[in-house]
Design a protein around this motif. Structure first.
Motif, PDB file in Angstrom:
ATOM      1  N   ALA A   1       4.446  -1.666  21.507  1.00  0.00           N
ATOM      2  CA  ALA A   1       3.146  -1.234  22.032  1.00  0.00           C
ATOM      3  C   ALA A   1       3.106  -1.414  23.550  1.00  0.00           C
ATOM      4  CB  ALA A   1       2.019  -2.023  21.364  1.00  0.00           C
ATOM      5  N   VAL A   2       3.582  -2.555  24.035  1.00  0.00           N
ATOM      6  CA  VAL A   2       3.584  -2.823  25.475  1.00  0.00           C
ATOM      7  C   VAL A   2       4.514  -1.830  26.188  1.00  0.00           C
ATOM      8  CG1 VAL A   2       4.302  -4.492  27.225  1.00  0.00           C
ATOM      9  CG2 VAL A   2       2.966  -5.252  25.256  1.00  0.00           C
ATOM     10  N   ALA A   3       5.719  -1.619  25.617  1.00  0.00           N
ATOM     11  CA  ALA A   3       6.707  -0.764  26.282  1.00  0.00           C
ATOM     12  C   ALA A   3       6.272   0.694  26.326  1.00  0.00           C
ATOM     13  CB  ALA A   3       8.064  -0.889  25.579  1.00  0.00           C
ATOM     14  N   THR A   4       5.451   1.118  25.354  1.00  0.00           N
ATOM     15  CA  THR A   4       5.025   2.513  25.305  1.00  0.00           C
ATOM     16  C   THR A   4       4.331   2.922  26.604  1.00  0.00           C
ATOM     17  OG1 THR A   4       4.809   2.372  22.918  1.00  0.00           O
ATOM     18  CG2 THR A   4       3.625   4.152  23.977  1.00  0.00           C
TER      19      THR A   4
ATOM     20  N   MET B   1       8.430  -7.413  -2.321  1.00  0.00           N
ATOM     21  CA  MET B   1       8.625  -6.798  -1.000  1.00  0.00           C
ATOM     22  C   MET B   1      10.112  -6.876  -0.621  1.00  0.00           C
ATOM     23  SD  MET B   1       6.360  -7.521   2.351  1.00  0.00           S
ATOM     24  CE  MET B   1       4.983  -6.723   1.569  1.00  0.00           C
ATOM     25  N   PRO B   2      10.713  -5.766  -0.153  1.00  0.00           N
ATOM     26  CA  PRO B   2      12.128  -5.819   0.178  1.00  0.00           C
ATOM     27  C   PRO B   2      12.386  -6.816   1.307  1.00  0.00           C
ATOM     28  CG  PRO B   2      11.310  -3.560   0.197  1.00  0.00           C
ATOM     29  CD  PRO B   2      10.131  -4.456   0.097  1.00  0.00           C
ATOM     30  N   PRO B   3      13.531  -7.501   1.260  1.00  0.00           N
ATOM     31  CA  PRO B   3      13.857  -8.473   2.306  1.00  0.00           C
ATOM     32  C   PRO B   3      13.989  -7.830   3.685  1.00  0.00           C
ATOM     33  CG  PRO B   3      15.380  -8.609   0.451  1.00  0.00           C
ATOM     34  CD  PRO B   3      14.553  -7.399   0.240  1.00  0.00           C
ATOM     35  N   THR B   4      14.211  -6.506   3.739  1.00  0.00           N
ATOM     36  CA  THR B   4      14.344  -5.880   5.055  1.00  0.00           C
ATOM     37  C   THR B   4      12.974  -5.602   5.655  1.00  0.00           C
ATOM     38  OG1 THR B   4      14.620  -3.787   3.937  1.00  0.00           O
ATOM     39  CG2 THR B   4      16.608  -4.857   4.768  1.00  0.00           C
ATOM     40  N   PHE B   5      11.946  -6.250   5.118  1.00  0.00           N
ATOM     41  CA  PHE B   5      10.652  -6.222   5.787  1.00  0.00           C
ATOM     42  C   PHE B   5      10.149  -7.649   5.902  1.00  0.00           C
ATOM     43  CE2 PHE B   5       6.073  -6.024   6.088  1.00  0.00           C
ATOM     44  CZ  PHE B   5       5.923  -5.114   7.109  1.00  0.00           C
ATOM     45  N   ASP B   6       9.866  -8.085   7.114  1.00  0.00           N
ATOM     46  CA  ASP B   6       9.398  -9.437   7.347  1.00  0.00           C
ATOM     47  C   ASP B   6       8.153  -9.306   8.224  1.00  0.00           C
ATOM     48  OD1 ASP B   6       8.836 -11.814   8.621  1.00  0.00           O
ATOM     49  OD2 ASP B   6      10.920 -12.356   8.974  1.00  0.00           O
ATOM     50  N   PRO B   7       6.968  -9.608   7.670  1.00  0.00           N
ATOM     51  CA  PRO B   7       5.711  -9.331   8.387  1.00  0.00           C
ATOM     52  C   PRO B   7       5.647  -9.996   9.769  1.00  0.00           C
ATOM     53  CG  PRO B   7       5.277  -9.986   6.130  1.00  0.00           C
ATOM     54  CD  PRO B   7       6.740 -10.182   6.356  1.00  0.00           C
ATOM     55  N   TRP B   8       6.150 -11.233   9.869  1.00  0.00           N
ATOM     56  CA  TRP B   8       6.063 -11.930  11.144  1.00  0.00           C
ATOM     57  C   TRP B   8       6.928 -11.214  12.185  1.00  0.00           C
ATOM     58  CZ3 TRP B   8       9.573 -14.266  14.398  1.00  0.00           C
ATOM     59  CH2 TRP B   8       8.996 -14.994  15.448  1.00  0.00           C
ATOM     60  N   HIS B   9       8.145 -10.919  11.769  1.00  0.00           N
ATOM     61  CA  HIS B   9       9.086 -10.207  12.623  1.00  0.00           C
ATOM     62  C   HIS B   9       8.511  -8.849  13.031  1.00  0.00           C
ATOM     63  CE1 HIS B   9      13.347 -10.720  13.678  1.00  0.00           C
ATOM     64  NE2 HIS B   9      13.202  -9.467  14.021  1.00  0.00           N
ATOM     65  N   ALA B  10       7.970  -8.148  12.029  1.00  0.00           N
ATOM     66  CA  ALA B  10       7.457  -6.802  12.270  1.00  0.00           C
ATOM     67  C   ALA B  10       6.328  -6.829  13.301  1.00  0.00           C
ATOM     68  CB  ALA B  10       6.971  -6.195  10.959  1.00  0.00           C
ATOM     69  N   SER B  11       5.423  -7.800  13.190  1.00  0.00           N
ATOM     70  CA  SER B  11       4.280  -7.790  14.103  1.00  0.00           C
ATOM     71  C   SER B  11       4.723  -8.100  15.527  1.00  0.00           C
ATOM     72  CB  SER B  11       3.206  -8.777  13.629  1.00  0.00           C
ATOM     73  OG  SER B  11       3.762 -10.048  13.481  1.00  0.00           O
ATOM     74  N   ARG B  12       5.766  -8.930  15.666  1.00  0.00           N
ATOM     75  CA  ARG B  12       6.268  -9.231  17.007  1.00  0.00           C
ATOM     76  C   ARG B  12       6.880  -7.973  17.639  1.00  0.00           C
ATOM     77  NH1 ARG B  12      11.000 -11.357  19.183  1.00  0.00           N
ATOM     78  NH2 ARG B  12      11.949 -11.129  17.137  1.00  0.00           N
ATOM     79  N   VAL B  13       7.668  -7.238  16.846  1.00  0.00           N
ATOM     80  CA  VAL B  13       8.299  -6.024  17.372  1.00  0.00           C
ATOM     81  C   VAL B  13       7.242  -4.968  17.674  1.00  0.00           C
ATOM     82  CG1 VAL B  13       9.915  -4.166  16.874  1.00  0.00           C
ATOM     83  CG2 VAL B  13      10.479  -6.498  16.208  1.00  0.00           C
ATOM     84  N   VAL B  14       6.226  -4.862  16.806  1.00  0.00           N
ATOM     85  CA  VAL B  14       5.148  -3.897  17.044  1.00  0.00           C
ATOM     86  C   VAL B  14       4.490  -4.176  18.398  1.00  0.00           C
ATOM     87  CG1 VAL B  14       2.805  -3.276  16.323  1.00  0.00           C
ATOM     88  CG2 VAL B  14       4.670  -3.251  14.654  1.00  0.00           C
ATOM     89  N   ALA B  15       4.246  -5.456  18.687  1.00  0.00           N
ATOM     90  CA  ALA B  15       3.623  -5.818  19.964  1.00  0.00           C
ATOM     91  C   ALA B  15       4.525  -5.416  21.134  1.00  0.00           C
ATOM     92  CB  ALA B  15       3.344  -7.323  19.995  1.00  0.00           C
ATOM     93  N   GLU B  16       5.830  -5.660  20.985  1.00  0.00           N
ATOM     94  CA  GLU B  16       6.765  -5.294  22.067  1.00  0.00           C
ATOM     95  C   GLU B  16       6.795  -3.783  22.292  1.00  0.00           C
ATOM     96  OE1 GLU B  16      10.098  -8.852  21.475  1.00  0.00           O
ATOM     97  OE2 GLU B  16      10.587  -6.798  20.904  1.00  0.00           O
TER      98      GLU B  16
ATOM     99  N   ASP C   1      10.630   0.905  12.298  1.00  0.00           N
ATOM    100  CA  ASP C   1       9.263   0.976  11.739  1.00  0.00           C
ATOM    101  C   ASP C   1       8.223   1.031  12.854  1.00  0.00           C
ATOM    102  OD1 ASP C   1      10.141   0.873   9.127  1.00  0.00           O
ATOM    103  OD2 ASP C   1       9.788  -1.272   8.874  1.00  0.00           O
ATOM    104  N   ALA C   2       8.392   0.149  13.860  1.00  0.00           N
ATOM    105  CA  ALA C   2       7.396   0.070  14.933  1.00  0.00           C
ATOM    106  C   ALA C   2       7.398   1.356  15.760  1.00  0.00           C
ATOM    107  CB  ALA C   2       7.680  -1.141  15.820  1.00  0.00           C
ATOM    108  N   LEU C   3       8.586   1.915  16.017  1.00  0.00           N
ATOM    109  CA  LEU C   3       8.661   3.166  16.780  1.00  0.00           C
ATOM    110  C   LEU C   3       7.966   4.286  16.002  1.00  0.00           C
ATOM    111  CD1 LEU C   3      12.351   2.977  18.091  1.00  0.00           C
ATOM    112  CD2 LEU C   3      10.249   2.587  19.400  1.00  0.00           C
ATOM    113  N   GLU C   4       8.232   4.358  14.694  1.00  0.00           N
ATOM    114  CA  GLU C   4       7.586   5.361  13.837  1.00  0.00           C
ATOM    115  C   GLU C   4       6.069   5.216  13.903  1.00  0.00           C
ATOM    116  OE1 GLU C   4       8.158   8.020  11.665  1.00  0.00           O
ATOM    117  OE2 GLU C   4      10.195   7.872  12.409  1.00  0.00           O
ATOM    118  N   ALA C   5       5.614   3.973  13.777  1.00  0.00           N
ATOM    119  CA  ALA C   5       4.176   3.728  13.652  1.00  0.00           C
ATOM    120  C   ALA C   5       3.448   3.980  14.966  1.00  0.00           C
ATOM    121  CB  ALA C   5       3.937   2.295  13.182  1.00  0.00           C
TER     122      ALA C   5
END
Ligand SMILES: [Zn+2]
Length: 469
Positions: free
Chosen positions: A18-21, A1-16, A137-141
């Motif tokens: 999602a709330v801001a949307t 997995m590329p280092p520019t993807f970190d699942p923990w980091h990604a899920s936190r940003v996804v949550a942020e 990634d989170a904005l795209e998703a």
């Protein structure tokens, strides 16, 4: 997995995200203000350039509009002073992006890199860390609109989708890097997400699309119009259920034509090398700015804000996601109108209208008895920049056999560059099936500006009124 993807980091940003949307305008403003303070504080602490700019100012209270406008050439000319990680070296980055094998590979084991196509001068290089990539990634998703809700209901993870990206697949550009990075992140996706080069002759591209049978085609508006013409003429059989466009202006007529030719929805988005996912369209067809992570200011020629509802001469971007290469009031060159009124869709992300690139598709003579050959403007720019190293140019179509290639440069070097560019362009157009093309060259002549005030690089004079969609 590329280092520019970190699942923990990604899920936190996804949550942020999602709330801001669904957040209120006040809550979005508070989030934005907090992130701006964090960006300015980081820049003041780690970027020599911004340590100077922000000297004597408190990141917590300084007004954004009091900070200087930043321009690409200045920042690239002061690369070491600009970036916040001293390990980033411009020569090393240039060597890295020169090798197509590095597309979506990590730089220094931790960064994603792409270059912009340069409208003048050398292309800029943009470097993203894990935080910035997680935001894009989170904005795209989460914010890319769902235009086929029933399909999504039965296939929430889009496992049955086959996605074709039609673009400059050998270039180290943001879109190509994003596609390749997704393929690496999700191995199962590699078979279902394919990049196809728009530098190949149109019949070959159509054959590749037909063989793949995409359900989604993602490309530039000019390429989408070209493919729609092929579809209408029966030369392209592929029947995608969705067309996604971005990177250039999509006119209302162009959208209607593409939608009708393919019989499917067309979804537009607005992004830049400087911030991948600036705005997505809502179900009402309005572009909504991702204002929790990006600030856009529409300004006049003096850098003063223009009122909402009016287009400025240019637009300043502040990227709140990328702390590595601070983009603070960065001159994007696009003309954006910030809309004041709310949208019936209920989103509090502000609506925008974009007048971006305004280039034309070439329509050239083919072999005797064959149809004319069409070439999209971004393919021409890519060839002249990547293969001939010519950045300051304008190509004017004067007839089906006649092209005028102009550059602002003067002297021997400019003449040499033009000769090389002419040879490269002639070979490329021949490969596309064009025949009997004369390329006239002129040095020391600046490009004309289009209606938008931006320099248009590929202009079709005789065909413009007839073939524009
Ligand atoms: Zn809306």
């Amino acid at each position: 997995m590329p280092p520019t993807f970190d699942p923990w980091h990604a899920s936190r940003v996804v949550a942020e995200v999602a709330v801001a949307t669904r957040a209120s305008a006040a809550s979005l403003a508070a989030t934005r203000a907090r992130r701006l303070v964090a960006l300015l504080a980081h820049a003041a602490a780690h970027s020599p350039r911004y340590r100077r700019v922000l000297a004597g100012r408190d990141p917590a209270t300084v007004r954004l509009e009091d900070l200087p406008v930043a321009r690409k050439a200045e920042l690239m000319g002061d690369f070491d002073g600009w970036v916040t990680d001293p390990a980033l070296s411009l020569p090393a980055l240039r060597r890295f992006v020169a090798d197509p094998a590095n597309i979506a590979a990590d730089f220094l084991g931790r960064y994603t890199v792409w270059e912009s196509s340069g409208s003048t001068g050398e292309p800029a290089i943009f470097v993203q860390d894990v935080q910035a990539m997680a935001v894009y990634d989170a904005l795209e998703a989460l914010r890319r609109p769902v235009v086929r809700p029933l399909d999504r209901l039965f296939d929430p993870w889009a496992l049955s989708e086959r996605i074709a990206f039609v673009g400059a697949t050998d270039g180290h550009f943001a879109s190509t890097v994003s596609v390749e990075r997704l393929r690496r992140l999700q191995p199962g996706l590699a078979q279902r997400l394919v990049g196809m080069s728009f530098l190949q002759p149109l019949p070959a591209l159509c054959a590749e699309l037909d063989a793949f049978g995409p359900t989604v085609v993602a490309t530039y508006p000019s390429a989408a119009v070209l493919l729609a013409e092929e579809r209408q003429a029966g030369r392209l059989k592929a029947a995608p259920r969705e067309i996604c466009t971005g990177g250039e202006t999509l006119s209302a007529a162009g959208r209607a034509f593409v939608g009708q030719a393919f019989g499917c929805p067309v979804v537009n988005s607005y992004g830049a090398s400087e911030f991948l996912s600036l705005a997505f369209e809502c179900p009402r067809g309005r572009l909504h700015l991702n204002s929790d992570w990006a600030i856009l200011e529409a300004v006049d020629a003096h850098g003063q804000a223009v009122p909402p509802g009016k287009a400025g001469v240019t637009t300043l971007l502040t990227n709140l996601a990328n702390h590595l290469q601070p983009l603070i009031r960065y001159d994007l060159g696009d003309r954006v109108t910030l809309l004041e009124e709310g949208c019936p869709c209920g989103s509090h992300l502000p609506g925008i209208e974009v007048q971006g690139r305004d280039d034309d598709t070439l329509c050239l003579a083919g072999a005797a008895g064959m149809a004319p050959v069409k070439v999209v403007p971004l393919a021409v720019s890519t060839v002249l920049e990547e293969e001939a190293g010519l950045f300051d140019f304008q190509l004017v179509q004067q007839g089906v056999h006649d092209l005028l290639l102009k550059t602002g440069g003067r002297g021997l070097q400019a003449a040499r560059n033009l000769r090389k560019a002419r040879a490269v362009l002639a070979a490329f157009l021949e490969g596309q099936g064009a025949r009997g093309i004369r390329i006239h060259c002129r040095a020391g002549e600046s490009a004309d500006r289009g209606r938008s005030g931006k320099i248009r690089r590929v202009v079709s004079q005789p065909a413009r009124a007839r073939t524009r969609h």
